[in-house]
Design an enzyme around this catalytic site. Structure first.
Site, PDB file in Angstrom:
ATOM      1  N   LYS A 104       0.860  -1.186   0.000  1.00 32.54           N
ATOM      2  CA  LYS A 104       0.000   0.000   0.000  1.00 32.54           C
ATOM      3  C   LYS A 104       0.889   1.226   0.000  1.00 32.54           C
ATOM      4  O   LYS A 104       2.046   1.154   0.421  1.00 32.54           O
ATOM      5  CB  LYS A 104      -0.883   0.017   1.248  1.00 32.54           C
ATOM      6  CG  LYS A 104      -2.117   0.874   1.113  1.00 32.54           C
ATOM      7  CD  LYS A 104      -3.202   0.169   0.309  1.00 32.54           C
ATOM      8  CE  LYS A 104      -4.448   1.009   0.138  1.00 32.54           C
ATOM      9  NZ  LYS A 104      -5.556   0.219  -0.417  1.00 32.54           N
TER      10      LYS A 104
HETATM   11  P1  NAD Z   1     -12.748   7.933  -3.098  1.00 30.55           P
HETATM   12  O1  NAD Z   1     -11.747   8.957  -2.737  1.00 30.55           O
HETATM   13  O2  NAD Z   1     -13.148   7.773  -4.522  1.00 30.55           O
HETATM   14  O3  NAD Z   1     -14.105   8.163  -2.260  1.00 30.55           O
HETATM   15  C1  NAD Z   1     -14.113   8.290  -0.868  1.00 30.55           C
HETATM   16  C2  NAD Z   1     -15.507   8.737  -0.448  1.00 30.55           C
HETATM   17  O4  NAD Z   1     -15.546   8.796   0.980  1.00 30.55           O
HETATM   18  C3  NAD Z   1     -15.877  10.129  -0.944  1.00 30.55           C
HETATM   19  O5  NAD Z   1     -17.259  10.165  -1.225  1.00 30.55           O
HETATM   20  C4  NAD Z   1     -15.547  11.007   0.266  1.00 30.55           C
HETATM   21  O6  NAD Z   1     -16.270  12.230   0.283  1.00 30.55           O
HETATM   22  C5  NAD Z   1     -16.002  10.083   1.375  1.00 30.55           C
HETATM   23  N1  NAD Z   1     -15.421  10.450   2.666  1.00 30.55           N
HETATM   24  C6  NAD Z   1     -14.173  10.928   2.931  1.00 30.55           C
HETATM   25  N2  NAD Z   1     -14.042  11.191   4.245  1.00 30.55           N
HETATM   26  C7  NAD Z   1     -15.217  10.868   4.817  1.00 30.55           C
HETATM   27  C8  NAD Z   1     -15.711  10.924   6.143  1.00 30.55           C
HETATM   28  N3  NAD Z   1     -14.938  11.353   7.134  1.00 30.55           N
HETATM   29  N4  NAD Z   1     -16.985  10.509   6.367  1.00 30.55           N
HETATM   30  C9  NAD Z   1     -17.757  10.060   5.356  1.00 30.55           C
HETATM   31  N5  NAD Z   1     -17.352   9.986   4.086  1.00 30.55           N
HETATM   32  C10 NAD Z   1     -16.098  10.390   3.825  1.00 30.55           C
HETATM   33  O7  NAD Z   1     -12.173   6.556  -2.509  1.00 30.55           O
HETATM   34  P2  NAD Z   1     -12.564   5.076  -2.932  1.00 30.55           P
HETATM   35  O8  NAD Z   1     -11.572   4.611  -3.928  1.00 30.55           O
HETATM   36  O9  NAD Z   1     -14.014   4.990  -3.226  1.00 30.55           O
HETATM   37  O10 NAD Z   1     -12.243   4.290  -1.577  1.00 30.55           O
HETATM   38  C11 NAD Z   1     -13.189   4.203  -0.515  1.00 30.55           C
HETATM   39  C12 NAD Z   1     -12.796   3.035   0.380  1.00 30.55           C
HETATM   40  O11 NAD Z   1     -12.769   1.831  -0.372  1.00 30.55           O
HETATM   41  C13 NAD Z   1     -11.424   3.147   1.028  1.00 30.55           C
HETATM   42  O12 NAD Z   1     -11.459   2.534   2.297  1.00 30.55           O
HETATM   43  C14 NAD Z   1     -10.547   2.330   0.091  1.00 30.55           C
HETATM   44  O13 NAD Z   1      -9.380   1.850   0.706  1.00 30.55           O
HETATM   45  C15 NAD Z   1     -11.503   1.209  -0.255  1.00 30.55           C
HETATM   46  N6  NAD Z   1     -11.196   0.489  -1.488  1.00 30.55           N
HETATM   47  C16 NAD Z   1     -11.066   1.140  -2.667  1.00 30.55           C
HETATM   48  C17 NAD Z   1     -10.801   0.411  -3.818  1.00 30.55           C
HETATM   49  C18 NAD Z   1     -10.722   1.045  -5.185  1.00 30.55           C
HETATM   50  O14 NAD Z   1     -10.608   0.306  -6.164  1.00 30.55           O
HETATM   51  N7  NAD Z   1     -10.820   2.345  -5.313  1.00 30.55           N
HETATM   52  C19 NAD Z   1     -10.611  -0.980  -3.740  1.00 30.55           C
HETATM   53  C20 NAD Z   1     -10.760  -1.614  -2.516  1.00 30.55           C
HETATM   54  C21 NAD Z   1     -11.052  -0.872  -1.386  1.00 30.55           C
END
Ligand code: NAD
Length: 412
Positions: A104
Site C-alpha cells: 500500500k
Molecule cells: P474515493 O476517494 O473515490 O471516495 C471516498 C468517499 O468517501 C468520498 O465520497 C468522500 O467524500 C467520502 N469520505 C471521505 N471522508 C469521509 C468521512 N470522514 N466521512 C464520510 N465519508 C467520507 O475513494 P474510494 O476509492 O471509493 O475508496 C473508498 C474506500 O474503499 C477506502 O477505504 C478504500 O481503501 C476502499 N477500497 C477502494 C478500492 C478502489 O478500487 N478504489 C478498492 C478496494 C477498497
C-alpha cells in the site's frame, strides 16, 4: 491506550493463526512488513514556495507474486495506516487467488488544498522517489482514496520516463492508456456480486432489501449504481460533507450527475439531510461502509440496525465493533472479501497490459463475478467447516495460502 490500525489488523491475523495452526517463525514474518520506504515530497506551490509532505510505500508480503496495492492521498495516511492496509492486501490477494502480494502507499496530504498542477507535481515527485521499488513484476500501485485514473496516468508517465513505456506499472489507468473497461466500477460491482451470492446462499431476498452506503466516491457510487440497475433501493448515501436519506429510494443516476456537475449531494430534491453517524444507524437491511476506516467501533456498533454489513471500505470495523455486530447476529461480508473486486479488476488490467490485448467489458464483468462468487463460497464453506465467522474464515483461508507460498519458496 488506543490500538493502532496495524495492531488491529494483526489481531485478525493472530486469530487466524490460532485457527490454521502455524509456527512462530511464520507469525513473525506475517505480522510484520517486508519493506517500508518513507520519502520527502517537496511540492512547488503555484503562488510561490514549497509544501513539503511525506509519502510512504509499504510492501507487506510478496510470496505469491509482485506487490500490489493502492496509493492514498489523505492527511491521516501515516505509516501505521499504510502498514495495516498493505497487510490487508496480502490476505485479500490470496483469498481472491490472484498472483499478487500485498502493498500500500500513502501521501500525507489533503489534495483539496492543491491545484491540479500541484497534484501532478506531487504525484510525479512521489513516483520517482519510490520508482526503484516499483516494476510490472515487482510492485504495481493502483488508485485508492483521493487518487484516480488521472493520478495513475501521471504515475505511469513518471515511471515510463525512466524505464520506457510501462503500462503494467500501475492499474486503474484511463482507457486511452491501457486501462481496462470495467476496472473503474470493479470494486463497487464486486461488493454487489458478493452480496448477491451471500443472499442466494443464506436464502435472503435481496430484491426486497433497502441499502445505506457511506461514501459516494469510486466504491460507494458504483455499489449504488449496480444496486440501482438491479432495482434494489438505495435509501441513503453520504460523503465527507454529510449524507442524504429518502425512504422511498434515491435517484442514483441523478446523484452521480449532480456530483459530476460540481453540485453537492445535499442539492438533491426531496431528501432529508443526515449525518454520517446517523447513516450508520438507519433502519435498513444492508449497510455498506465505503469511505474511511474505523467507522464501526465498540462505542457505536450497537446502534447499527442493518442485517448485513458489506465492507466496501478497508478496515471500516474495529475488532471491538466486529464483536458487537457478531453478538447481535449481524452478517458481515468482510473487506478482504467484499472489496476484492478492485484488485481482481486490477489483475485483469495488468494481464491485458502485459499481453497488449483488451477484453470487452462484458468479459471483464463475467470473469470478475466468477472470481468474487468463488471466493465468497470458499469463505462461507470455510466458516461452516471451522465454525467461525466470515471475517475469521476469510483471514484464515488467505493465511493458509500465503503460508504455503512462503514455505514453498523457502522464505522461512
Ligand atoms: P474515493 O476517494 O473515490 O471516495 C471516498 C468517499 O468517501 C468520498 O465520497 C468522500 O467524500 C467520502 N469520505 C471521505 N471522508 C469521509 C468521512 N470522514 N466521512 C464520510 N465519508 C467520507 O475513494 P474510494 O476509492 O471509493 O475508496 C473508498 C474506500 O474503499 C477506502 O477505504 C478504500 O481503501 C476502499 N477500497 C477502494 C478500492 C478502489 O478500487 N478504489 C478498492 C478496494 C477498497
Amino acid at each position: 491506550m488506543t490500538t493502532s490500525v496495524f495492531e488491529q489488523v494483526n489481531r485478525w491475523v493472530e486469530e487466524a493463526f490460532s485457527v490454521v495452526g502455524l509456527d512462530d517463525d511464520l507469525y513473525e514474518v506475517l505480522t510484520t512488513t517486508y519493506r517500508e520506504i518513507s520519502v520527502q515530497v517537496p511540492v512547488p506551490r503555484e503562488d510561490g514556495g514549497y509544501l513539503v509532505v511525506r509519502g510512504y510505500r509499504v510492501q507487506h508480503n510478496g510470496a505469491r507474486g509482485p506487490y500490489k496495492g493502492g496509493i492514498r492521498y489523505h492527511p491521516d495516511a501515516d505509516l501505521d495506516e499504510v502498514r495495516a492496509l498493505a497487510s490487508l492486501m496480502t490476505w485479500k490477494t490470496a483469498l481472491l487467488d490472484i498472483p499478487f502480494g500485498g502493498a500500500k502507499g500513502g501521501v500525507q496530504v489533503d489534495p483539496a488544498e492543491l491545484t491540479g498542477a500541484e497534484l501532478e507535481a506531487l504525484t510525479r515527485r512521489f513516483t520517482l522517489a519510490i520508482s526503484h521499488l516499483l516494476g510490472p513484476y515487482r510492485d504495481i500501485p493502483a488508485p485508492d482514496v483521493n487518487t484516480n485514473a488521472q493520478v495513475m496516468a501521471w504515475m505511469m508517465d513518471a515511471y515510463s520516463s525512466r524505464a520506457g513505456y510501462s503500462p503494467a506499472i500501475v492499474t486503474g489507468k484511463p482507457l486511452d492508456l491501457g486501462g481496462a473497461p470495467g476496472r473503474e466500477a470493479a470494486t463497487g460491482r464486486g461488493v454487489v456480486y458478493v452480496l448477491e451470492a451471500a443472499c442466494a446462499r443464506w436464502d435472503l431476498d435481496l430484491s426486497a432489501m433497502t441499502v445505506a452506503i457511506q461514501g459516494f466516491g469510486n466504491v460507494g457510487s458504483w455499489v449504488a449504481t449496480e444496486l440501482d440497475r438491479l432495482g434494489i433501493q438505495v435509501v441513503a448515501v453520504s460523503d465527507a460533507f454529510g449524507g442524504i436519506h429518502r425512504a422511498g429510494g434515491l435517484d442514483v443516476p441523478a446523484l452521480r450527475q449532480q456530483l459530476a456537475d460540481g453540485r453537492p449531494l445535499t442539492d438533491a430534491p426531496e431528501v432529508d439531510r443526515i449525518t454520517n453517524e446517523e447513516l450508520l444507524e438507519l433502519d435498513v437491511d444492508v449497510l455498506v461502509p465505503a469511505a474511511l476506516g474505523d467507522v464501526i467501533r465498540g462505542d457505536n456498533a450497537d446502534g447499527i440496525q442493518a442485517r448485513i454489513v458489506a465492507e466496501g471500505a478497508n478496515h471500516p470495523t474495529t475488532p471491538e465493533g466486529d464483536k458487537v455486530l457478531a453478538d447481535k447476529g449481524v452478517r458481515i461480508l468482510p473487506d478482504v472479501l467484499a472489496n476484492g473486486g478492485g484488485v481482481t479488476g486490477s489483475y485483469f488490467e495488468w494481464t491485458q497490459n502485459i499481453q497488449q490485448f483488451r477484453w470487452k467489458e462484458e468479459r471483464f464483468n463475467e470473469e470478475l463475478r466468477a472470481k468474487m462468487v468463488e471466493a465468497f463460497e470458499a469463505v462461507a464453506d470455510y466458516a461452516e467447516a471451522h465454525q467461525v465467522g466470515m471475517r475469521l474464515a476469510a483471514f484464515s483461508l488467505g493465511l493458509e495460502r500465503v503460508a504455503r507460498a512462503v514455505r514453498l519458496r523457502g522464505y522461512v
